[in-house]
Motif scaffolding. Structure first.
Motif, PDB file in Angstrom:
ATOM      1  N   ALA A   1       0.852  -1.181   0.000  1.00 13.86           N
ATOM      2  CA  ALA A   1       0.000   0.000   0.000  1.00 13.86           C
ATOM      3  C   ALA A   1       0.890   1.234   0.000  1.00 13.86           C
ATOM      4  CB  ALA A   1      -0.905   0.006   1.227  1.00 13.86           C
ATOM      5  N   ILE A   2       0.593   2.139  -0.910  1.00 12.67           N
ATOM      6  CA  ILE A   2       1.417   3.351  -1.033  1.00 12.67           C
ATOM      7  C   ILE A   2       0.510   4.568  -1.007  1.00 12.67           C
ATOM      8  CG2 ILE A   2       2.972   4.650  -2.564  1.00 12.67           C
ATOM      9  CD1 ILE A   2       4.098   2.106  -3.575  1.00 12.67           C
TER      10      ILE A   2
ATOM     11  N   TYR B   1      -4.533  -7.817  -7.955  1.00 16.39           N
ATOM     12  CA  TYR B   1      -5.425  -6.670  -7.951  1.00 16.39           C
ATOM     13  C   TYR B   1      -4.621  -5.407  -7.752  1.00 16.39           C
ATOM     14  CZ  TYR B   1      -9.437  -3.669  -7.200  1.00 16.39           C
ATOM     15  OH  TYR B   1     -10.364  -2.672  -7.333  1.00 16.39           O
ATOM     16  N   ILE B   2      -5.008  -4.371  -8.501  1.00 14.89           N
ATOM     17  CA  ILE B   2      -4.469  -3.045  -8.213  1.00 14.89           C
ATOM     18  C   ILE B   2      -5.656  -2.133  -7.977  1.00 14.89           C
ATOM     19  CG2 ILE B   2      -2.375  -3.353  -9.598  1.00 14.89           C
ATOM     20  CD1 ILE B   2      -3.684  -1.521 -11.717  1.00 14.89           C
ATOM     21  N   GLY B   3      -5.535  -1.213  -7.035  1.00 17.26           N
ATOM     22  CA  GLY B   3      -6.663  -0.331  -6.780  1.00 17.26           C
ATOM     23  C   GLY B   3      -6.221   0.898  -6.022  1.00 17.26           C
ATOM     24  N   TYR B   4      -7.103   1.857  -5.961  1.00 15.43           N
ATOM     25  CA  TYR B   4      -6.806   3.061  -5.187  1.00 15.43           C
ATOM     26  C   TYR B   4      -8.093   3.702  -4.732  1.00 15.43           C
ATOM     27  CZ  TYR B   4      -7.919   5.674  -9.449  1.00 15.43           C
ATOM     28  OH  TYR B   4      -8.541   6.176 -10.544  1.00 15.43           O
TER      29      TYR B   4
ATOM     30  N   THR C   1      -1.843  -2.819  -3.988  1.00 18.56           N
ATOM     31  CA  THR C   1      -1.700  -3.933  -4.931  1.00 18.56           C
ATOM     32  C   THR C   1      -1.671  -5.222  -4.136  1.00 18.56           C
ATOM     33  OG1 THR C   1       0.708  -3.938  -4.902  1.00 18.56           O
ATOM     34  CG2 THR C   1      -0.349  -2.590  -6.585  1.00 18.56           C
ATOM     35  N   VAL C   2      -2.338  -6.212  -4.692  1.00 15.17           N
ATOM     36  CA  VAL C   2      -2.395  -7.516  -4.039  1.00 15.17           C
ATOM     37  C   VAL C   2      -1.894  -8.546  -5.032  1.00 15.17           C
ATOM     38  CG1 VAL C   2      -3.905  -9.235  -2.980  1.00 15.17           C
ATOM     39  CG2 VAL C   2      -4.392  -6.784  -2.693  1.00 15.17           C
TER      40      VAL C   2
ATOM     41  N   PRO D   1     -11.197  -8.712  -2.904  1.00 14.13           N
ATOM     42  CA  PRO D   1     -11.715  -8.602  -1.538  1.00 14.13           C
ATOM     43  C   PRO D   1     -10.635  -8.227  -0.516  1.00 14.13           C
ATOM     44  CG  PRO D   1     -12.554 -10.598  -2.576  1.00 14.13           C
ATOM     45  CD  PRO D   1     -11.522 -10.027  -3.506  1.00 14.13           C
ATOM     46  N   ILE D   2      -9.443  -8.724  -0.735  1.00 13.30           N
ATOM     47  CA  ILE D   2      -8.349  -8.381   0.183  1.00 13.30           C
ATOM     48  C   ILE D   2      -8.059  -6.886   0.092  1.00 13.30           C
ATOM     49  CG2 ILE D   2      -5.892  -8.712   0.676  1.00 13.30           C
ATOM     50  CD1 ILE D   2      -6.862 -11.382   1.154  1.00 13.30           C
ATOM     51  N   ALA D   3      -7.990  -6.392  -1.158  1.00 14.78           N
ATOM     52  CA  ALA D   3      -7.724  -4.970  -1.359  1.00 14.78           C
ATOM     53  C   ALA D   3      -8.833  -4.139  -0.717  1.00 14.78           C
ATOM     54  CB  ALA D   3      -7.612  -4.660  -2.845  1.00 14.78           C
ATOM     55  N   ARG D   4     -10.028  -4.608  -0.853  1.00 14.63           N
ATOM     56  CA  ARG D   4     -11.152  -3.884  -0.259  1.00 14.63           C
ATOM     57  C   ARG D   4     -11.002  -3.829   1.271  1.00 14.63           C
ATOM     58  NH1 ARG D   4     -17.672  -4.219  -0.019  1.00 14.63           N
ATOM     59  NH2 ARG D   4     -17.731  -2.823   1.775  1.00 14.63           N
ATOM     60  N   ALA D   5     -10.692  -4.973   1.850  1.00 16.21           N
ATOM     61  CA  ALA D   5     -10.554  -5.010   3.305  1.00 16.21           C
ATOM     62  C   ALA D   5      -9.482  -4.030   3.770  1.00 16.21           C
ATOM     63  CB  ALA D   5     -10.215  -6.424   3.760  1.00 16.21           C
TER      64      ALA D   5
END
Lengths: 630, 372
Positions: free
Chosen positions: A276-277, A574-577, A588-589, A603-607
């Motif tokens: 996480a950045i 997964y990549i997200g922001y 990123t997961v 789901p991990i990124a969401r958590a």
């Protein structure tokens, strides 16, 4: 007694004789005294300097004093690496008369395991004879007292109290913080080359991994000196002069240990990593690799048995976040789309009809879309949202590998991110030249098609991916991911400025919007692949899923996760922001052999984001884990 | 003697007490110096000082007691003393206690003592008696017999082994011969013979530890942690004292215990370290004063026995001083000889002061003798 003498004694002659002899004796004495005094004069006056030096050499010893290692805090001031007093039993081989007998006696006195004994013997071989070697670490107070009462029986053996490193969060931060461990021969050689061996004269441990290694110079400090007077036993009588050591700097990291713990709990059953950045400055909020291990094991010297355990198939020693090389799969579709738009290969309006396969002229083998029957008509936005493969096969074909490899490197693929860790891989961004050099093979068009969906020869580290996402959400502004946030100086945090690189310039800045909007759609629109995972979030996020094949599946074969060996299952990415309009966190997961990106990684990124934006929930994590510690 | 003071009606109080005041003062000053150095060398231990004070008091009492006995009595007792001492030495070799690797002590049940101490006085007494029976200078036969009288106890003591004491006893006897006027020719021949005897001594008579001492003496740096350690540390102590010394209680070599045998045999090193070259010169002046006073008494004595005995005692005293200072400063091998009147302890203190008692007896009672 009868006197038989007849001759008359000449008393005055005898007295004269005696007087003469007495004078001669006195003269002789004078001569002897002259010799004596001359010699004393020689010792005390002529060679005074020499003997004074030797006398001082006898009594004065210069003892280096180790500086206290700097502490490490997280961004909220939580202590991540501390120094705790610890007692260890140390042996100076040179001063022990009969080592075997001493060791035998000591193991009767204080239980010393066979393993510790073996490790000690091993250590003994590689150490200089006058350097102390630890026989047992972490003595209890009773053991210290027991030894103290018997110390006189064991010359050359002593209990040393020193501050040793302790990592209260154990496994949670290992790959990031690293650990310190005993200075070995190789370290010593490096220190000598750097002219630092004097500075480490009293130092026992040195950073071996992670932040501890990278920021060793800041954390270590400057050695101090104590000039002491010792007696013939080497016991210190008094201190003549003391130059205090300069303690190492206390460092503050960008990491939020609470978030790190959330991630650790989430990833408990997977091999993989989460990064996480904060895109606003490149600060690394979390960087976790699972499985992990307890860094405290290394501080006191890990036993060979414990170390063997770490050599398992799951490679806990590997920092997956920075060294794990994964095909990025569909997570790089936004990047590729941006490239297509920028190069003019596609426009936001370009449409393509997806039948589920992609066919090149002159090539028999079709490339299949993940959706067997295809997505129908897709434009670039939809192609990202539904992760249409066919669209990107075509895009890659039209871009060509040279253009892809040149422009992808702008995002930092195929290169070190520049994070303040030595444990990093540059992974691989393929190019013609690379393939020629590496495999001595020409570049085939098929290679380009595979690159179009982030597969084939293209690998990235999760950190590289995260960095590339920050470039996307910052619309070109590039930061080097940094663990170090600042240093404590006199109770104040002096922030380390973010490392900013020259921004990535687009001919048409609107292209950023197209891509970011598609990532928004992936999470928030009806058909988005990450919609399910992010349903009802109190924040608006954007992202992209990815599912990477670990082995290639034959053309007509169905992928059946149940049947495939665990190690051959897909990697979930997964990549997200979030938040979408004001990005504060990029996640990123990467999960090895976990299955689909949308079902596993999203789901991990969401958590992670849920916790990040809910400070109350986050605080509970810390408290919970701290009680577990005790 | 033509001194007008020798008038029976004008005898001073000290003379009546048979005490030679200058000698007594010299001894007391040296003892005082000794106490100061012992205090420093012994780590400022008052116990040590108290015990030394008791010892000094006993020794002084013995000295005064011995001084009361006229020289004539000593003369008549010389041979008995000598024979008794000889028998005791044999007894030591037969049943003596072993301490520190040497058989020196005789346990009488209520006390332990070293018969060699008796010999320190018995040998010069015996020699003085034997030689003074004849006209001086002595004839060859008498010299030879005298030599045997000296060598028998010397060898018995060397066998214990106690090199230091045997050396002192041999020199005390030989001094009598020298003072009696043994011809230079004979002295020269003996010197030549002795140098031939040295290898024999080395290979057949000396114990390993004695050889080791000599070897170490010749090259102390060869064994800096073993037997050379004492000499090296001692030289460092002396040398680092410099011209004026480090000051009382400030000698690092002794205070930090780098020096061995600090308050006993090596006390001179402590003294040199703390008081420097100037201190040493002052100390030598004190010893010189006692020496001159002793020789004066010897020369003033009217009877050959007294002269020889007094001369021998005085010169032997110097041998003590010279051997001790020589060994501590590295010009002589290490033999266990204390610095007289300064070193801590030792039964030798009593013997030493008994000797001075005899000197005083000779010095203060000569008038009575001359009348007889």
């Amino acid at each position: 007694m009868p006197v038989k003498r007849i001759t008359i004694r000449d008393h005055s002659a005898e007295a004269n004789l005696f007087a003469r002899r007495s004078l001669i004796a006195l003269l002789g004495i004078g001569a002897l005294l002259f010799v004596l005094v001359s010699n004393l004069y020689y010792l005390q006056v002529t060679r005074f300097q020499d003997y004074q030096t030797r006398s001082n050499g006898n009594r004065i010893k210069i003892l280096p004093v180790a500086p206290n290692r700097g502490l490490i805090y997280d961004r909220n001031g939580v202590l991540l690496a501390e120094n705790r007093p610890s007692f260890s039993l140390e042996v100076i081989p040179e001063e022990v008369e009969d080592l075997d007998a001493t060791l035998a006696a000591l193991s009767d006195l204080l239980s010393i395991s066979v393993e510790e004994m073996e490790d000690f013997r091993q250590e003994l071989k590689s150490q200089r004879r006058f350097k102390p070697v630890a026989l047992r670490n972490r003595l209890t107070e009773q053991e210290v007292a027991l030894f103290a009462a018997n110390q006189h029986k064991y010359p050359g053996v002593s209990v040393e109290a020193r501050l040793t490193r302790h990592y209260p969060y154990g496994e949670t931060l290992t790959h990031m913080l690293g650990y310190v461990s005993k200075i070995n021969k190789r370290d010593l050689q490096k220190l000598t080359e750097a002219g630092q061996e004097d500075n480490y004269a009293a130092t026992y441990n040195i950073g071996k991994l992670g932040v501890e290694k990278f920021h060793e110079d800041s954390l270590h400090g400057v050695v101090g000196y104590q000039e002491v007077e010792v007696n013939n036993q080497g016991r210190i009588i008094r201190t003549l002069e003391f130059q205090p050591p300069v303690p190492g700097e206390d460092l503050v990291l960008n990491v939020d240990v609470r978030l790190q713990q959330v991630i650790r709990n989430l990833m408990e059953n997977y091999r993989g990593s989460v990064v996480a950045i904060d895109p606003r400055d490149g600060g690394v909020l979390a960087l976790y690799s699972n499985p992990s291990y307890d860094p405290n094991l290394f501080v006191h010297g890990i036993s060979s048995k414990a170390y063997a355990k770490l050599q398992s198939n799951d490679s806990p020693l590997l920092n997956r976040a920075t060294q794990g090389q994964y095909p990025p799969a569909s997570t790089v579709k936004p990047h590729l789309a941006l490239l297509g738009l920028e190069e003019g290969v596609i426009t936001p309006q370009t449409r393509l009809f997806d039948r589920g396969t992609y066919q090149l002229k002159n090539v028999q083998r079709p490339w299949r879309d993940w959706k067997k029957w295809g997505h129908g008509w897709v434009d670039v936005t939809k192609a990202i949202e539904v992760s249409c493969d066919t669209f990107f096969y075509d895009l890659a074909y039209r871009l060509g590998i040279d253009s892809i490899s040149t422009l992808m490197s702008e995002f930092g693929f195929g290169d070190y991110t520049g994070i303040d860790l030595y444990e990093e891989s540059d992974a691989n961004l393929p190019s013609r030249g690379w393939k020629r050099a590496r495999h001595n093979q020409p570049w085939y068009i098929g290679d380009t098609i595979n690159v179009g969906i982030g597969q084939g020869l293209w690998t990235t580290t999760p950190l590289q991916l995260a960095k590339s996402v920050t470039v996307l959400v910052n619309k070109g502004t590039r930061y080097v991911p940094q663990l170090l946030r600042g240093r404590y100086q006199e109770g104040q945090i002096v922030a380390t400025p973010p490392k900013e690189l020259a921004p990535m310039q687009l001919k048409d800045p609107l292209n950023w919007e197209v891509v970011l909007d598609a990532m928004y759609g992936t999470v928030n629109r009806e058909h988005g692949t990450a919609r399910k995972a992010f349903i009802d979030t109190p924040y608006v996020s954007a992202g992209k899923t990815g599912t990477a094949q670990v082995i290639s599946i034959a053309e007509d074969e169905e992928y059946d996760a149940e049947k495939i060996a665990e190690r051959h299952r897909d990697n979930a990415m997964y990549i997200g922001y979030a938040p979408y309009d004001n990005p504060q966190i990029v996640v990123t997961v990467a999960m090895e052999n976990a299955g689909g990106g949308s079902s596993q990684a999203a789901p991990i990124a969401r958590a992670v984001m849920d916790y990040y934006f809910d400070k109350d929930k986050l605080n509970l994590v810390l408290n919970k884990n701290e009680t577990q510690q005790d | 003697m033509k001194r007008s003071r020798i008038d029976p009606n004008r005898v001073s109080l000290w003379q009546r007490l048979h005490i030679d005041l200058p000698l007594l003062l010299g001894l007391l000053v040296l003892m005082g110096v000794g106490l100061f150095v012992i205090f420093s060398a012994g780590g400022q231990d008052w116990d040590l000082i108290n015990r030394q004070l008791v010892r000094l008091a006993i020794a002084l009492a013995v000295m005064i007691l011995v001084a009361q006995i006229p020289p004539l009595v000593y003369r008549s007792l010389s041979i008995h003393f000598y024979i008794a001492g000889l028998l005791l030495l044999v007894a030591v070799l037969a049943f003596g206690d072993i301490g520190k690797g040497a058989q020196r002590w005789l346990d009488l049940g209520f006390m332990r003592f070293q018969p060699s101490e008796i010999m320190k006085l018995a040998v010069p007494m015996m020699m003085a008696w034997y030689i003074s029976r004849y006209n001086l200078p002595p004839r060859f036969m008498h010299i030879l017999a005298g030599f045997v009288l000296v060598m028998v106890p010397t060898l018995l003591i060397a066998k214990q082994p106690d090199l230091g004491t045997s050396l002192l006893i041999a020199s005390s006897g030989l001094f009598v011969l020298f003072l009696a006027g043994v011809s230079w020719k004979l002295i020269g021949s003996v010197a030549v013979l002795l140098s031939g005897f040295t290898p024999i001594m080395w290979f057949f008579l000396m114990q390993d530890y004695q050889k080791q001492r000599v070897l170490t003496f010749l090259n102390p740096e060869s064994d800096p942690l073993g037997s050379g350690y004492h000499i090296i540390q001692s030289k460092i102590a002396i040398g680092s004292g410099g011209y004026s010394g480090k000051g009382w209680l400030h000698g690092t070599q002794s205070q930090l215990e780098f020096l061995p045998e600090r308050h006993t045999d090596f006390i001179f090193a402590v003294f040199s370290e703390e008081f420097g070259f100037v201190g040493i010169l002052a100390l030598l002046v004190l010893y010189g004063f006692i020496l001159i006073r002793g020789m004066t008494i010897a020369m003033r004595a009217q009877e050959a026995y007294s002269k020889l005995l007094a001369g021998s005692i005085t010169l032997t005293f110097f041998v003590y001083v010279f051997v001790n200072m020589g060994m501590v400063s590295g010009i002589l091998p290490v033999v266990g000889v204390p610095l007289p009147l300064v070193s801590y302890g030792g039964t030798s203190m009593v013997t030493l002061l008994a000797g001075f008692g005899m000197l005083m007896s000779i010095g203060t009672q000569r008038r009575l003798l001359s009348r007889q």
